[in-house]
Enzyme design. Structure first.
Site, PDB file in Angstrom:
ATOM      1  CG  PHE A   1     -29.691  -8.662  -0.931  1.00 62.18           C
ATOM      2  CD1 PHE A   1     -29.045  -7.436  -0.947  1.00 62.18           C
ATOM      3  CD2 PHE A   1     -28.945  -9.788  -0.614  1.00 62.18           C
ATOM      4  CE1 PHE A   1     -27.691  -7.330  -0.650  1.00 62.18           C
ATOM      5  CE2 PHE A   1     -27.589  -9.703  -0.310  1.00 62.18           C
ATOM      6  CZ  PHE A   1     -26.958  -8.467  -0.334  1.00 62.18           C
TER       7      PHE A   1
ATOM      8  CB  CYS B   1     -19.977  -1.950  -3.092  1.00 61.98           C
ATOM      9  SG  CYS B   1     -18.301  -2.429  -2.624  1.00 61.98           S
TER      10      CYS B   1
ATOM     11  CG  ASN C   1     -22.355  -4.891  -6.418  1.00 60.15           C
ATOM     12  OD1 ASN C   1     -22.493  -5.946  -5.806  1.00 60.15           O
ATOM     13  ND2 ASN C   1     -21.289  -4.128  -6.267  1.00 60.15           N
TER      14      ASN C   1
ATOM     15  NE  ARG D   1     -15.354   2.859   1.858  1.00 56.18           N
ATOM     16  CZ  ARG D   1     -14.445   2.068   1.261  1.00 56.18           C
ATOM     17  NH1 ARG D   1     -13.747   2.529   0.234  1.00 56.18           N
ATOM     18  NH2 ARG D   1     -14.245   0.843   1.680  1.00 56.18           N
TER      19      ARG D   1
ATOM     20  CE  LYS E   1     -16.615   1.730  -5.302  1.00 57.08           C
ATOM     21  NZ  LYS E   1     -16.464   0.797  -6.417  1.00 57.08           N
TER      22      LYS E   1
ATOM     23  CG  PHE F   1     -18.752 -11.539  -6.400  1.00 57.63           C
ATOM     24  CD1 PHE F   1     -19.694 -10.766  -7.063  1.00 57.63           C
ATOM     25  CD2 PHE F   1     -17.826 -12.251  -7.146  1.00 57.63           C
ATOM     26  CE1 PHE F   1     -19.720 -10.714  -8.452  1.00 57.63           C
ATOM     27  CE2 PHE F   1     -17.839 -12.212  -8.540  1.00 57.63           C
ATOM     28  CZ  PHE F   1     -18.794 -11.437  -9.189  1.00 57.63           C
ATOM     29  CG  LEU F   2     -14.709  -9.318  -0.051  1.00 58.96           C
ATOM     30  CD1 LEU F   2     -15.083  -8.162   0.845  1.00 58.96           C
ATOM     31  CD2 LEU F   2     -13.300  -9.767   0.252  1.00 58.96           C
TER      32      LEU F   2
ATOM     33  CE  LYS G   1      -5.202   1.459   4.846  1.00 59.31           C
ATOM     34  NZ  LYS G   1      -6.084   1.360   3.681  1.00 59.31           N
TER      35      LYS G   1
ATOM     36  CG  ASP H   1      -2.199   0.814   0.964  1.00 58.20           C
ATOM     37  OD1 ASP H   1      -3.273   0.208   0.815  1.00 58.20           O
ATOM     38  OD2 ASP H   1      -2.112   2.065   0.896  1.00 58.20           O
TER      39      ASP H   1
HETATM   40  N1  LIG Z   1     -15.233  -2.996   0.297  1.00 53.14           N
HETATM   41  C1  LIG Z   1     -15.940  -4.001  -0.223  1.00 53.14           C
HETATM   42  O1  LIG Z   1     -16.776  -4.620   0.433  1.00 53.14           O
HETATM   43  C2  LIG Z   1     -15.719  -4.426  -1.659  1.00 53.14           C
HETATM   44  C3  LIG Z   1     -16.269  -5.633  -2.117  1.00 53.14           C
HETATM   45  C4  LIG Z   1     -16.040  -6.031  -3.437  1.00 53.14           C
HETATM   46  C5  LIG Z   1     -15.284  -5.215  -4.277  1.00 53.14           C
HETATM   47  N2  LIG Z   1     -14.785  -4.028  -3.816  1.00 53.14           N
HETATM   48  C6  LIG Z   1     -13.963  -3.221  -4.729  1.00 53.14           C
HETATM   49  O2  LIG Z   1     -12.589  -3.406  -4.394  1.00 53.14           O
HETATM   50  C7  LIG Z   1     -11.846  -2.203  -4.621  1.00 53.14           C
HETATM   51  C8  LIG Z   1     -11.132  -1.787  -3.347  1.00 53.14           C
HETATM   52  O3  LIG Z   1     -12.120  -1.483  -2.364  1.00 53.14           O
HETATM   53  P1  LIG Z   1     -11.735  -1.271  -0.824  1.00 53.14           P
HETATM   54  O4  LIG Z   1     -13.017  -1.115  -0.084  1.00 53.14           O
HETATM   55  O5  LIG Z   1     -10.788  -2.328  -0.415  1.00 53.14           O
HETATM   56  O6  LIG Z   1     -10.955   0.144  -0.921  1.00 53.14           O
HETATM   57  P2  LIG Z   1     -10.068   0.853   0.179  1.00 53.14           P
HETATM   58  O7  LIG Z   1     -10.192   2.305  -0.082  1.00 53.14           O
HETATM   59  O8  LIG Z   1     -10.400   0.306   1.532  1.00 53.14           O
HETATM   60  O9  LIG Z   1      -8.567   0.386  -0.154  1.00 53.14           O
HETATM   61  C9  LIG Z   1      -7.830   0.758  -1.277  1.00 53.14           C
HETATM   62  C10 LIG Z   1      -6.363   0.849  -0.863  1.00 53.14           C
HETATM   63  O10 LIG Z   1      -5.550   0.987  -2.035  1.00 53.14           O
HETATM   64  C11 LIG Z   1      -4.437   1.821  -1.713  1.00 53.14           C
HETATM   65  N3  LIG Z   1      -3.825   2.301  -2.961  1.00 53.14           N
HETATM   66  C12 LIG Z   1      -4.336   3.146  -3.887  1.00 53.14           C
HETATM   67  N4  LIG Z   1      -3.475   3.295  -4.917  1.00 53.14           N
HETATM   68  C13 LIG Z   1      -2.403   2.520  -4.645  1.00 53.14           C
HETATM   69  C14 LIG Z   1      -1.180   2.235  -5.326  1.00 53.14           C
HETATM   70  N5  LIG Z   1      -0.899   2.778  -6.521  1.00 53.14           N
HETATM   71  N6  LIG Z   1      -0.301   1.395  -4.757  1.00 53.14           N
HETATM   72  C15 LIG Z   1      -0.576   0.833  -3.553  1.00 53.14           C
HETATM   73  N7  LIG Z   1      -1.716   1.055  -2.880  1.00 53.14           N
HETATM   74  C16 LIG Z   1      -2.607   1.892  -3.403  1.00 53.14           C
HETATM   75  C17 LIG Z   1      -5.035   2.878  -0.815  1.00 53.14           C
HETATM   76  O11 LIG Z   1      -4.056   3.535  -0.030  1.00 53.14           O
HETATM   77  C18 LIG Z   1      -6.025   2.046   0.033  1.00 53.14           C
HETATM   78  O12 LIG Z   1      -5.416   1.582   1.222  1.00 53.14           O
HETATM   79  C19 LIG Z   1     -12.871  -1.184  -5.134  1.00 53.14           C
HETATM   80  O13 LIG Z   1     -12.871  -1.208  -6.534  1.00 53.14           O
HETATM   81  C20 LIG Z   1     -14.190  -1.722  -4.607  1.00 53.14           C
HETATM   82  O14 LIG Z   1     -15.280  -1.320  -5.398  1.00 53.14           O
HETATM   83  C21 LIG Z   1     -14.958  -3.622  -2.526  1.00 53.14           C
END
Ligand SMILES: NC(=O)c1ccc[n+]([C@@H]2O[C@H](COP(=O)([O-])OP(=O)(O)OC[C@H]3O[C@@H](n4cnc5c(N)ncnc54)[C@H](O)[C@@H]3O)[C@@H](O)[C@H]2O)c1
Length: 429
Positions: free
Chosen positions: A252, A263, A211, A331, A266, A152-153, A35, A30
């Site tokens: 659901f 999710c 979704n 969020r 957006k 899909f978690l 972090k 990251d």
């Molecule tokens: N949160 C969920 O429940 C969920 C479920 C399925 C899919 N998703 C998808 O997964 C993706 C990530 O979601 P999230 O909730 O984990 O996001 P998040 O914001 O919690 O985490 C993203 C991380 O990526 C890091 N980051 C950004 N650019 C970077 C780079 N170039 N190098 C290294 N680290 C970098 C950020 O610092 C951050 O810690 C999104 O596209 C989201 O739509 C999320």
């Protein structure tokens, strides 16, 4: 196998820890140095049940490491996952792919030997094509296959979902990539989740379609709940009555304050934009987004109605700020729009919420929150709100008014305890 996970947020961290637990060697990267420093100490900065234990065990056993050094992690990796954020772009609602493309550029520069670059982030159709183009531009010599593998978690049940998925979607036409993806997920074969191989564009769209469908189900039952309130029917029995039909299913179909979270809002918006851009508008999804948006503030009017229509100087206790239980993710939580709307009407009023909501008093437990309140609103169904001591609650509240936006209490029981009780889509409330 050696895995590099780019982005260590909710998805990257859970996926990385689970892959390590399967026996792979995982480096979670990251760019947020704080972090990474806390993760390396075994401190997990997000709330996700079971995750601290999983991280600690795999750290100890040397299969999971945390780093800010992307090139080193990528160089030794057989598979590089991109799991960075894809938030709504300010102004137009398209998915902001700048983090994905920046990560792709950095990854490209460090590739060494045949490597899979896999998008785990939720990305609009065509993104993998662009990721591949970027990689080939930066490194024309790279031996790489770009794969779509949407996640899909669900937050709050993320580890279980990752380890027991309903399906794993793999988008690629490359036989070598299929083989390596199968190897990555092989430890799951005992649970036998279907690996669904398809092309990249289809894989990307499956995630958005899933979704959108789930958001549509929620919105459908919410509108049925509104109708129930007017005609005197019970939405929970309707949900059961239709859900028992296998073609529909029971999941659901819980009426509530509208969907939120990181999710659905957006991703729906991004799908709507994709449809419009390709002159294939998704009218149903557009309507779902509009209906859901209005619903959150409508819930504030429901609270006002329970208090006789007048909110000025009323004190409202709100239980549950996150968009669902067992997460600290704020969020797009419905509570934000609800509380803002209550404040707009003159009402007075957990760590993550502090930055988002001003002029709100935060309390450690439900009773401290309800003390002296004119109304109690249950917004999120955390376990600790499911069995409140109703006699105690009645005693400490200024007025015994409960607005239960998750229908976790029974109207007859609340009436018996002397509460004015309002639920969602149920008779007598
Ligand atoms: N949160 C969920 O429940 C969920 C479920 C399925 C899919 N998703 C998808 O997964 C993706 C990530 O979601 P999230 O909730 O984990 O996001 P998040 O914001 O919690 O985490 C993203 C991380 O990526 C890091 N980051 C950004 N650019 C970077 C780079 N170039 N190098 C290294 N680290 C970098 C950020 O610092 C951050 O810690 C999104 O596209 C989201 O739509 C999320």
């Amino acid at each position: 196998m050696h895995v590099a996970m780019i982005g260590s947020g909710y998805v990257g961290l859970v996926s990385g820890a689970c892959f390590a637990d399967f026996g792979h060697y995982v480096t979670c990267v990251d760019k947020d140095a704080d972090k990474i420093a806390s993760l390396a100490r075994g401190e997990v900065p997000i709330f996700e049940p079971g995750l601290p234990e999983l991280v600690k065990t795999n750290l100890r056993q040397g299969r999971l490491v945390f780093s800010t050094e992307l090139p080193a992690a990528v160089r030794k990796a057989d598979a590089v996952f991109i799991a960075v954020g894809t938030p709504s772009r300010r102004g137009d609602g398209h998915a902001d792919l700048s983090f994905v493309y920046a990560a792709a550029r950095e990854v490209a520069a460090a590739l060494d030997g045949f490597t899979l670059v896999i998008t785990k982030s939720t990305v609009p159709v065509g993104t993998c094509d662009e990721v591949e183009r970027i990689i080939r531009e930066v490194r024309p010599d790279a031996d790489v296959a770009v794969v779509a593998n949407p996640e899909f978690l669900r937050e709050g049940a993320a580890i279980r979902d990752f380890k027991h998925p309903d399906r794993i979607v793999v988008g690629t036409d490359e036989p070598r990539a299929r083989e390596r993806m199968a190897e990555l997920y092989r430890p799951l074969y005992l649970n036998a989740p279907p690996l669904l191989y398809t092309d990249r564009r289809t894989a990307e769209l499956i995630k958005y379609a899933a979704n959108a469908f789930l958001a549509m189900k929620i919105t459908f039952i919410n509108e049925i709940a509104d109708l129930c309130e007017v005609v005197g029917a019970d939405v929970q029995e309707i949900a059961r009555g239709i859900g028992l039909d296998n073609r529909i299913g029971t999941k659901f179909l819980h009426a509530g304050p509208g969907f939120g979270g990181s999710c659905f809002p957006k991703d729906n918006l991004a799908l709507i934009k994709t449809g419009q851009d390709h002159a294939a508008p998704l009218r149903l999804v557009e309507t779902v987004a509009a209906v859901n948006d209005q619903r959150k503030r409508a819930m504030a009017r429901k609270v006002a109605a329970a208090l006789g229509g007048q909110m000025r100087e009323k004190c409202v206790a709100v239980l549950g700020l996150t968009f669902k239980p067992n997460t600290d993710d704020m969020r797009e939580a419905p509570s934000i729009a609800l509380i803002t709307a209550l404040q707009d009407m003159g009402a007075r009023g957990m760590e993550q919420a502090r930055a988002l909501l001003a002029a709100v008093a935060y309390c450690e437990d439900a009773y401290a929150c309800a003390d002296g309140a004119d109304a109690l609103v249950i917004v999120t169904e955390w376990e600790q709100f499911r069995a409140l001591d109703l006699a105690r609650l009645k005693q400490i509240m200024a007025r015994p008014v409960v607005i239960d936006l998750r229908n976790i209490y029974r109207p007859d029981e609340m009436a018996r305890h002397g509460f004015t009780y309002v639920g969602v889509g149920r008779p007598g409330t």
